[in-house]
Every structure is written in structure tokens, then in C-alpha cells.
Design a protein around this motif. Structure first.
Motif, short mmCIF file in Angstrom:
data_model
loop_
_atom_site.label_atom_id
_atom_site.label_comp_id
_atom_site.label_asym_id
_atom_site.label_seq_id
_atom_site.Cartn_x
_atom_site.Cartn_y
_atom_site.Cartn_z
N CYS A 6 -2.98 11.31 -4.80
CA CYS A 6 -3.78 11.42 -5.94
C CYS A 6 -5.32 10.87 -5.95
O CYS A 6 -5.63 10.19 -4.94
N ASN A 7 -5.94 11.19 -6.83
CA ASN A 7 -7.21 10.73 -7.12
C ASN A 7 -8.20 10.68 -5.57
O ASN A 7 -8.46 9.69 -5.14
N HIS A 8 -8.33 11.83 -4.85
CA HIS A 8 -9.06 12.10 -3.91
C HIS A 8 -8.55 11.19 -2.64
O HIS A 8 -9.14 10.53 -1.98
N ARG A 9 -7.27 11.37 -2.60
CA ARG A 9 -6.69 10.68 -1.50
C ARG A 9 -6.71 9.28 -1.23
O ARG A 9 -6.97 8.61 -0.08
N LYS A 10 -6.83 8.48 -2.31
CA LYS A 10 -7.11 7.06 -2.15
C LYS A 10 -5.93 6.49 -1.80
O LYS A 10 -5.88 5.51 -1.30
N ILE A 11 -4.47 7.02 -2.00
CA ILE A 11 -3.35 6.45 -1.58
C ILE A 11 -2.95 6.60 0.00
O ILE A 11 -2.93 7.96 0.13
N ILE A 12 -3.12 5.84 0.80
CA ILE A 12 -2.78 6.09 2.24
C ILE A 12 -1.33 5.35 2.53
O ILE A 12 -1.00 4.30 2.31
N ASP A 58 -17.95 -3.98 0.24
CA ASP A 58 -18.14 -2.25 0.14
C ASP A 58 -17.02 -1.85 -0.11
O ASP A 58 -17.04 -0.57 -0.82
N ILE A 59 -15.85 -1.96 0.54
CA ILE A 59 -14.59 -1.19 0.35
C ILE A 59 -13.54 -2.13 0.11
O ILE A 59 -13.35 -3.27 0.56
N LEU A 60 -12.82 -1.85 -0.89
CA LEU A 60 -11.83 -2.70 -1.56
C LEU A 60 -10.33 -1.91 -1.25
O LEU A 60 -10.14 -0.71 -1.68
N ILE A 61 -9.65 -2.54 -0.49
CA ILE A 61 -8.28 -1.92 -0.04
C ILE A 61 -7.18 -2.87 -0.64
O ILE A 61 -7.38 -4.12 -0.51
N GLU A 94 -11.97 2.61 -10.62
CA GLU A 94 -13.19 2.57 -9.91
C GLU A 94 -13.30 1.82 -8.76
O GLU A 94 -13.90 2.27 -7.82
N SER A 95 -12.70 0.68 -9.11
CA SER A 95 -13.09 -0.43 -8.34
C SER A 95 -12.16 -0.50 -6.98
O SER A 95 -12.49 -0.95 -5.83
N VAL A 96 -11.04 0.39 -6.97
CA VAL A 96 -10.16 0.53 -5.76
C VAL A 96 -10.44 1.82 -4.99
O VAL A 96 -10.66 2.80 -5.44
N ASP A 97 -10.68 1.40 -3.61
CA ASP A 97 -10.98 2.62 -3.01
C ASP A 97 -9.98 2.95 -2.21
O ASP A 97 -9.87 4.30 -1.82
N TYR A 98 -9.00 2.05 -1.55
CA TYR A 98 -7.65 2.50 -1.10
C TYR A 98 -6.61 1.65 -1.45
O TYR A 98 -6.86 0.55 -1.62
N ILE A 99 -5.33 2.40 -1.59
CA ILE A 99 -4.28 1.89 -1.55
C ILE A 99 -3.18 2.10 -0.30
O ILE A 99 -3.08 3.21 -0.06
N VAL A 100 -2.60 1.04 -0.03
CA VAL A 100 -1.60 1.17 0.92
C VAL A 100 -0.19 0.22 0.61
O VAL A 100 -0.60 -0.85 0.45
N PRO A 101 0.81 1.15 0.25
CA PRO A 101 1.98 0.35 -0.13
C PRO A 101 2.61 -0.09 1.17
O PRO A 101 2.20 0.09 2.42
N PHE A 102 3.21 -1.39 1.03
CA PHE A 102 4.08 -1.92 2.32
C PHE A 102 5.31 -2.43 1.86
O PHE A 102 5.46 -3.04 0.64
#
Length: 167
Positions: A6-12, A58-61, A94-102
Motif C-alpha cells: 500500500c501507499n507506494h510500497r511503504k510496507i516492507i 531523514d528516514i523513519l522506519i 506522511e511522517s512514516v517512510d517504511y514499515i516492517v512487521p516483526f
């Protein structure tokens, strides 16, 4: 784990892709900020916390606890929202660049993989009570504790709903 985008592949979902992304950031001199949590019922405290975390680099994961890890941390009645729904809501920010579930109970493996410049946690922690402090120190990152915003908490929202509905 379920595959979704979703949202330009933010979810990794693939940790190799995440490692590759983080390695590329060294070339661009971008600072990586990492935080993690359940983000079960997204509320203003979460939004402000993530905006403040993003402002630190710069980047928020965001490491997002799986449904199973939330059950072990918060009890069998949680999460309220499934991983997919929580990830989609976070990806819309907008503040979140990438999300990685764990799946793990702790984000230590992600911290080792990402090796962020800054590790951010909420005001319910101190450097001394944060279980990840030794690994954060070992990778040379800075720990930043952000204060709570007002009286916002998922637990309080759930309690209010339960009182209103006489559950």
C-alpha cells in the motif's frame, strides 16, 4: 506473513529488501530513525510521536509488532486491529517512510539489521529501563525518549469504550 502492499510500497515484508535499503542510505548520507510498537488503535499521541520521531532524521522506519507478538505482550483480547489494518493506517502518515512487521517479542533483530542512527521510544521508557539499550549502544546509535502527548493511550481508549458499552 500475509503479503500486502500500500501507499507506494511503504510496507516492507522482506528483511533482505530492508537491509538493502538501509545499506543504500549510507551512500546518500541519510540518517535513519527507527521506532517500534503495536500502534493498535491509532490516536493523536501516535501521530504526534511519529512526526517528532521523523523530525529527528531523514528516514523513519517503524517496526510494527505482529498480531501474535501483541497477544503475548498485551493479552488475548489484543490487538483490536489486525496487522494489515494497522500497517495501512501507518503507511498513510506522511511522517512514516517504511514499515516492517516483526514477529519477535523484541525489535533487537531489526535494530541489528537496520543499524539506525537514532532509536526512538515513548515516555513510558527511560534509557535505564529500555531492554534494547545494550544493542543500541553496541551499534553506536543514539536513544531518544519522546514524552507522552496529553492523555492519549490505546488502553485508555479501550477502557472508555468498555465503560460506554457496559461490556
Amino acid at each position: 506473513m500475509e503479503q500486502f502492499y500500500c501507499n507506494h510500497r511503504k510496507i516492507i515484508l522482506d528483511r533482505e529488501k530492508l537491509a538493502s535499503l538501509c545499506g543504500k542510505n549510507d551512500d546518500f548520507q541519510q540518517s535513519l530513525v527507527f521506532t517500534n510498537g503495536c500502534f493498535d488503535i491509532l490516536h493523536p499521541g501516535h501521530v504526534i510521536y511519529l512526526q517528532e520521531a521523523k523530525a529527528l532524521g531523514d528516514i523513519l522506519i517503524v517496526g510494527l509488532n505482529s498480531d501474535e507478538s501483541i497477544k503475548s505482550l498485551k493479552g488475548s483480547q489484543r490487538p483490536i486491529n489486525c496487522l494489515r489494518d494497522r500497517a495501512i493506517l501507518l503507511a498513510a502518515l506522511e511522517s512514516v517512510d517504511y514499515i516492517v512487521p516483526f514477529q519477535e517479542s523484541s525489535p533487537v533483530a531489526l535494530l541489528k539489521l537496520i543499524s539506525p542512527d537514532i532509536y526512538v521510544k515513548g515516555g513510558d521508557y527511560t534509557r535505564d529501563t529500555l531492554p534494547e539499550t545494550p544493542i543500541v549502544d553496541a551499534i553506536g546509535a543514539t536513544i531518544k525518549i519522546l514524552p507522552f502527548v496529553g492523555d492519549c493511550s490505546t488502553t485508555k481508549i479501550i477502557e472508555k469504550i468498555q465503560k460506554m458499552g457496559n461490556f
